[in-house]
Design an enzyme around this catalytic site. Structure first.
Site: not given
Length: 163
Positions: A55-56
């Site tokens: 996930l960013d």
């Protein structure tokens, strides 16, 4: 959220925390998970904890980590073959033009700002996202978002493209 069995560990990654170590030196989810597994199961030495998706850093949400190399290979294959379903929720300013839709817009490194990801790129990569409006709130839209590809900042870039 946290789930752990013999094969995997699922954890709710807080916003601002990287999934794996980076140049910032900030605590990352993988290092935290290795330390937790070592304490939880009284494991000496190096603990295996494989990253199978990311996930960013700014995003919050569930991340699955593999506890064995066999689980890592199988989970990685599921993500590569796109048989794993990824669903996100997003709150955006304003009202969406359509109650549901899809965005088919290649993205990549911005031609003017190399650290930014955008649709304005000289090296576009396929990116496809589906969305559905769950609710319209005072000045905001609450969305369910399903990326069909896994590009960096894909959801943000695609929703920005829609305005």
């Amino acid at each position: 959220m946290q789930y752990c069995d013999n094969h995997l560990l699922a954890h709710d990654k807080p916003a601002g925390v990287p999934v794996q170590a980076d140049a910032s030196g900030d605590l990352d989810l993988q290092s935290w998970a290795k330390a937790w597994l070592a304490r939880q199961f009284d494991k000496p030495g190096n603990v295996f904890c494989g990253i199978v998706h990311r996930l960013d850093r700014p995003a919050r949400g569930g991340v699955v980590l593999a506890r064995t190399s066999k689980a890592a290979a199988r989970l990685s294959r599921q993500f590569a073959e796109r048989t794993a379903q990824k669903t996100y929720e997003a709150v955006v300013w304003g009202r969406m033009a359509d109650a549901a839709g899809s965005i088919d817009l290649p993205i990549g490194r911005d031609t003017r700002h190399r650290v930014k990801i955008s649709a304005r790129t000289s090296s576009p990569r396929e990116a496809f996202t589906e969305y559905r409006v769950k609710e319209v709130l005072a000045g905001f839209s609450w969305l369910e978002v399903r990326p069909r590809t896994g590009r960096t900042h894909q959801i943000r870039v695609h929703l920005e493209h829609l305005g």
